[in-house]
Design a protein around this motif. Sequence first.
Motif, PDB file in Angstrom:
ATOM      1  N   SER A  92     -19.651   8.020   9.609  1.00 17.98           N
ATOM      2  CA  SER A  92     -19.887   6.950  10.574  1.00 17.98           C
ATOM      3  C   SER A  92     -21.391   6.677  10.676  1.00 17.98           C
ATOM      4  O   SER A  92     -22.206   7.510  10.269  1.00 17.98           O
ATOM      5  N   PRO A 122     -26.145   8.246  14.818  1.00 22.55           N
ATOM      6  CA  PRO A 122     -26.334   7.988  16.253  1.00 22.55           C
ATOM      7  C   PRO A 122     -27.780   7.593  16.530  1.00 22.55           C
ATOM      8  O   PRO A 122     -28.690   8.014  15.818  1.00 22.55           O
ATOM      9  N   LYS A 123     -27.985   6.776  17.549  1.00 22.08           N
ATOM     10  CA  LYS A 123     -29.353   6.434  17.965  1.00 22.08           C
ATOM     11  C   LYS A 123     -29.851   7.544  18.892  1.00 22.08           C
ATOM     12  O   LYS A 123     -29.180   7.912  19.853  1.00 22.08           O
ATOM     13  N   VAL A 124     -31.014   8.108  18.550  1.00 24.38           N
ATOM     14  CA  VAL A 124     -31.570   9.228  19.317  1.00 24.38           C
ATOM     15  C   VAL A 124     -33.004   8.875  19.691  1.00 24.38           C
ATOM     16  O   VAL A 124     -33.752   8.335  18.861  1.00 24.38           O
ATOM     17  N   TYR A 151     -29.976  17.112  19.628  1.00 17.23           N
ATOM     18  CA  TYR A 151     -29.086  16.612  18.567  1.00 17.23           C
ATOM     19  C   TYR A 151     -28.824  17.717  17.544  1.00 17.23           C
ATOM     20  O   TYR A 151     -27.680  17.948  17.141  1.00 17.23           O
ATOM     21  N   LYS A 192     -25.316  19.688  16.528  1.00 21.23           N
ATOM     22  CA  LYS A 192     -24.766  19.645  15.166  1.00 21.23           C
ATOM     23  C   LYS A 192     -24.642  21.020  14.537  1.00 21.23           C
ATOM     24  O   LYS A 192     -24.128  21.158  13.430  1.00 21.23           O
TER      25      LYS A 192
END
Length: 429
Positions: free
Chosen positions: A409, A412-414, A424, A428
């Motif tokens: 996908s 993600p915006k971080v 983050y 993970k």
Amino acid sequence: MYATTQRCVFCGTEYPLTHRGSCTRCAGPGEESALHETLAVQYDVAALKRQLDREELARRPSGLWRYRELLPVVDPAFCIDLGAGGTRLVPLTRISEAVEGLKLLMKVEGSNPTGSFKDRPIGVASSVALEQGARGLACLTSGNIGSAMAAVAAKAGVSALVLLLGAAGLADQGASVNVEKYVQISAYGAKVVTPIGNLGHLYVLADRIEAELGWSFLHNVQAYQSDGDKTTAFEICEQLGWQAPAAVFVPTGTGTNLFGLWQGFVLFKELGFIDTLPRMFAVQPVGAASLVAAWEAHQAIPAVLERIEPNLAPPISHRVGGYHAYKAMQESGGGAVAVADGDLLAALKDLAAYEGIYAELASAAALAGIRRALALGLLETEETRQVGIVGILTSHGLKNSLALTQVFSPPPKVEGTWEAVRSYLELKR
Ligand SMILES: [Zn+2]
């Protein structure tokens, strides 16, 4: 030139090297049948033995034309050289099977000039076609043949027409074309159309284009395509120190590559360059596994599947595999295995994340097939731990990355702060 004739591997009929198309005794016109893929180029082995030895080959630069005496082009001026061949044979070291002591090696064909193994068969077949007087090149493809042919045509300075199918054999079922491959073919300057009509109609169209324009449709020089595939086998033997592996796993649609590899190993053995031959295994997607069905049911000739079930590997989804590949499987004591979409995805991810090799999903069938054969008990301990098993990773992952957007996908915006990135990474872990 050491090529002598083309011979049908089913009925033995011999044809001159200029013969086009299939064996006229075995194949019906325009039909999809295992007997459309039966012709093989023959060589004067005795003369080759006098002319060529391992030391002479080893002195030459790597690549397709290193093996020029073992290929059917007479005038070197027609050997179109884009730098195909000379790909790496990589021992796997970090995937779980390798850690457990299995000797697995991957032939990384995605590093060929247009990103797939097709640069070998299409490089040779196009060179022969042009030497025999073709004024342009054309093909029917789901993508990789088209890229390879368009690049060769560009270098040779001739026109190219690609009939681009949504997925092999699905011309009339509304499958969408592979965007990455379409763009690549177009960049090389080929004309591209997506034809409407079933394969039978398209083969008739192909013959008409040849007759009207004096171009060569590459499926009419099938024997010269598998002749180019031989060079993969030659390289594997050299890379293993003039030895064949115990078994070779080939992602297989029509089976031309598997047959070409087998011819390469056989020719090297006839020349005395290697002592043993490998077992040849075809790997096909579940739902498009005609060779697996034929092998399991002991069919004399692989039957045509009524339909192909949707799967994630269109480049190797065909309604029928060639008899030449079927015979190679049988003669070598190999076989055929079917792999599901989940097996392909797991193999693709493992090759990339543990070995640093990004292969097209259909290519990952090589590793998925080895795993399937291990699970079925088809491989002996000596084969897997001492002699070694080779998988052919037929093309580069960048050929079809868009198909994997469901799997990976968007990122993600971080926030661009240490705290945000640390959380983050912890998430993970
Ligand atoms: Zn025949």
